[in-house]
Design an enzyme around this catalytic site. Structure first.
Site, short mmCIF file in Angstrom:
data_model
loop_
_atom_site.label_atom_id
_atom_site.label_comp_id
_atom_site.label_asym_id
_atom_site.label_seq_id
_atom_site.Cartn_x
_atom_site.Cartn_y
_atom_site.Cartn_z
N GLU A 314 81.13 63.93 49.92
CA GLU A 314 79.92 63.20 49.50
C GLU A 314 78.69 64.08 49.65
O GLU A 314 77.64 63.64 50.11
CB GLU A 314 79.73 61.90 50.30
CG GLU A 314 80.85 60.90 50.09
CD GLU A 314 80.48 59.52 50.61
OE1 GLU A 314 80.11 59.42 51.80
OE2 GLU A 314 80.55 58.55 49.84
N CYS A 398 77.06 50.95 50.79
CA CYS A 398 75.75 51.41 51.27
C CYS A 398 74.69 51.38 50.17
O CYS A 398 73.51 51.16 50.44
CB CYS A 398 75.87 52.83 51.82
SG CYS A 398 76.78 53.95 50.74
ZN LIG Z 1 75.34 54.88 49.26
#
Ligand SMILES: [Zn+2]
Length: 661
Positions: A314, A398
């Site tokens: 990520e 998120c």
């Molecule tokens: Zn996120």
């Protein structure tokens, strides 16, 4: 009061934080800014209603996030459900609810927030610890694994608590946050336990807690967290991507020069470091962050302001590795870019940080939210073969509440104040009051930005006073595209700038990217100016392999793309010769009025036997990137090839008739 604090602190041998903040100006809080325009206002309204409803449904009904808190309170040995960082989604939604309540007072929403807060408070242990994952599973395992996101969850709780207290004046969640922060401080900083935050977030949150409580214990704890990085030896590598680089732990923060690892963690870390730097006389964090920032913007940022190209970590890979169809560009990372660049700007007074902030805000971040307000992107690609679609929610969720809290608090990034004047950073129809030169100044900005560059700002001081008004001159107005040379404006020209007060040209000086008008202001004064919004063709430096022989389009702050929905399903067989001229047209994507770009472009297709390529011209429409993927699965490209050898014929898998146009 200050004196007493200073003396007490000195006696106690505590590092005294500078009484004079080392920042050039302070941003006006969103709660003081009333947004009235046709671009952000409808989005803020939609987030306050539709997006919040979606977040509440997903958090409370469709997933076990709230139920985990209820289980802790019941204390009947029930099992934790979900993922260890799920508590944070509750807190981030609460923070967004707080912001929404400021702009849209709503007793039903407030009652829901209070209900959640009661449940959160009931899940706190007597020693202040609060994390449903470890409380339900095995409390003896708490604070044993830096990757378990306990500090990350705590950080979002603190942010929510500060937001809710600031908006409603209700202390319940704030008191929960204080008890948790005290528990953490006693366990680690005062308890001398080796530790650092696996997913940074708590650093910036603690500075906010300090801002509300004025208890410098939290500022010291934020600094303590920052100082733990680069020491090593705390974690084990139980997954291949868990490395010091992944955790921004290769060096102490003040020695860091390169961006590494997980993009969102990095953004939150540097935002927290900037927050501490703003209150601390030490320039160490700032010197490091300027180098890291250059590494991001000069070598590792997409044209959309998105960052973090790889999915497996990520985050960041190697310099100039910016693939388009496989871009990760997490929405949260663009939100983080907005947060970090805001702090960098207030510390330096340099508008280049707002240039980047604006790019990330209007493109990389805003793309994360559907026009309907209830679908989201987690990763924000720059090219698609129809395989990328917005979703109602995610297992790891998120992003939705993060974009919700950003949009509802977008007023945070518009105005600033310093002792010598007013700062105008973003161009958003809005009004506010700013105290400067010992008088109250009512400010009203009118603009149709980002669709055109005409801006009118009423400056209404209560008393006639001399002060400066600084107006940001965007990079695209000055013939460049971004700081550094990662991207260049293929048709660069530095527009001549003119600013008017009450219709008459005024002199100004330029400093750090701001036009500064200094004069004696009086009630009724009106500043006006118009930034040109040419359609800019952008080239990437050749090191970016994915963009070789390709061009992207930008107008004003908006990056454009071509999407199948506007182009008969096919966008991979287009060629965009350099210096193509476009026309701007009023256009609609669902109910979103936009300016689209239109032209005729060569389009390649195979002949009937498939053995020869034919080139035909066809009308092509480009739309703002943030609007794509609102009309079903679609092909899309931001970077269009300038040469026929780069086109892909019949690449579209979605449309049977692909390639026939
Ligand atoms: Zn996120």
């Amino acid at each position: 009061m200050k004196k007493i604090f200073l003396v007490t602190a000195l006696i106690a041998g505590i590092k005294v934080f500078s009484q004079t903040p080392s920042q050039k100006f302070e941003f006006v809080n969103f709660s003081q800014v009333n947004i009235t325009d046709n671009f952000w206002k409808p989005k803020i309204d939609k987030v306050a209603t539709v997006t919040m409803k979606a977040c509440i449904y997903q958090t409370e009904i469709n997933t076990p996030r709230i139920r985990n808190f209820e289980k802790v309170a019941r204390n009947k040995g029930e099992k934790f459900e979900g993922i260890y960082y799920d508590d944070s989604d509750v807190y981030k939604a609460l923070e967004a609810m707080a912001y929404a309540l400021k702009t849209h007072p709503d007793p039903i929403l407030e009652a829901k927030a209070d209900e959640w807060i009661d449940k959160v408070a009931a899940a706190q242990l007597p020693d202040g610890y609060l994390d449903t994952y470890f409380t339900l599973r095995d409390i003896n395992q708490r604070w044993t694994n830096i990757e378990a996101h306990e500090d990350y969850n705590a950080g979002h709780l603190i942010e929510a608590a500060v937001a809710y207290y600031s908006v409603t004046g209700k202390r319940k969640l704030l008191d929960v946050a204080i008890r948790l922060a005290n528990h953490i401080d006693s366990t680690f900083r005062l308890g001398n336990k080796k530790w650092f935050s696996g997913h940074e977030e708590i650093e910036l949150a603690l500075v906010k807690l300090y801002g509300v409580t004025k208890d410098d214990r939290y500022l010291k704890l934020a600094d303590w967290y920052l100082q733990q990085r680069g020491k090593g030896g705390i974690y084990t590598y139980d997954k291949k991507w868990f490395t010091p680089a992944y955790w921004q732990d290769l060096k102490p923060v003040k020695d860091q020069t390169e961006i590494t690892g997980h993009a969102v963690r990095a953004m939150y870390l540097y935002t927290g470091a900037a927050d501490v730097a703003a209150l601390d006389g030490d320039n160490g964090y700032m010197n490091a962050m300027q180098k890291v920032w250059e590494d991001v913007v000069y070598r590792n940022m997409y044209i959309t302001g998105g960052i973090g190209s790889a999915g497996d970590n990520e985050g960041f890979t190697k310099d100039y590795d910016l693939p388009n169809e496989d871009a990760y560009c997490e929405t949260c990372a663009s939100v983080g870019m907005v947060l970090w660049n805001q702090r960098m700007c207030k510390l330096t007074g340099d508008s280049k940080y707002i240039d980047v902030l604006e790019r990330s805000l209007y493109n990389g971040a805003l793309d994360g939210l559907s026009l309907s307000g209830d679908h989201f992107f987690y990763d924000n690609v720059l090219a698609s073969n129809g395989q990328h679609q917005r979703r109602e929610w995610f297992g790891t969720a998120c992003c939705p509440a993060n974009i919700a809290r950003l949009v509802t608090s977008v007023g945070n990034y518009i105005y600033g104040r310093s002792d010598d004047g007013i700062w105008v950073n973003l161009f958003v129809g809005s009004n506010t009051h700013i105290k400067v030169a010992n008088t109250d100044v009512a400010i009203k900005m009118e603009t149709n930005y980002p669709w055109d560059g005409k801006v009118k700002i009423n400056i209404d001081p209560k008393d006639k006073k001399t002060f400066s008004v600084r107006i940001r001159v965007p990079d695209w107005q000055k013939g460049s595209i971004v700081p550094g040379d990662l991207y260049k404006n293929a048709s660069a020209s530095h527009a001549v700038l003119s600013f008017f007060v009450n219709g008459k040209v005024v002199s100004f000086r330029e400093e750090n990217g701001y036009a500064i008008i200094n004069r004696k202001w009086q009630a009724g004064d009106v500043i006006s100016f118009e930034y040109n919004m040419p359609i800019i063709e952008i080239a990437a430096r050749p090191d970016v392999k994915a963009d070789i022989d390709r061009v992207a389009l930008q107008r004003g702050p908006l990056v454009y793309c071509v999407e199948g929905a506007d182009n008969k399903g096919q966008v991979w067989n287009l060629v965009l010769p350099s210096n193509t001229s476009f026309t701007t047209v009023d256009y609609k994507i669902l109910d979103e009025p936009v300016i689209a770009l239109q032209t005729e472009l060569p389009s390649a297709k195979a002949n009937e036997n498939g053995d020869q390529i034919k080139i035909e011209n066809r009308k092509v429409t480009a739309i703002p990137y943030y609007c794509w993927a609102n009309r079903g699965a679609n092909d899309m490209q931001v970077w269009l090839p300038t040469k026929i050898k780069e086109v892909k014929i019949n690449y579209s898998s979605k449309y049977e008739d692909g390639g026939n146009y």
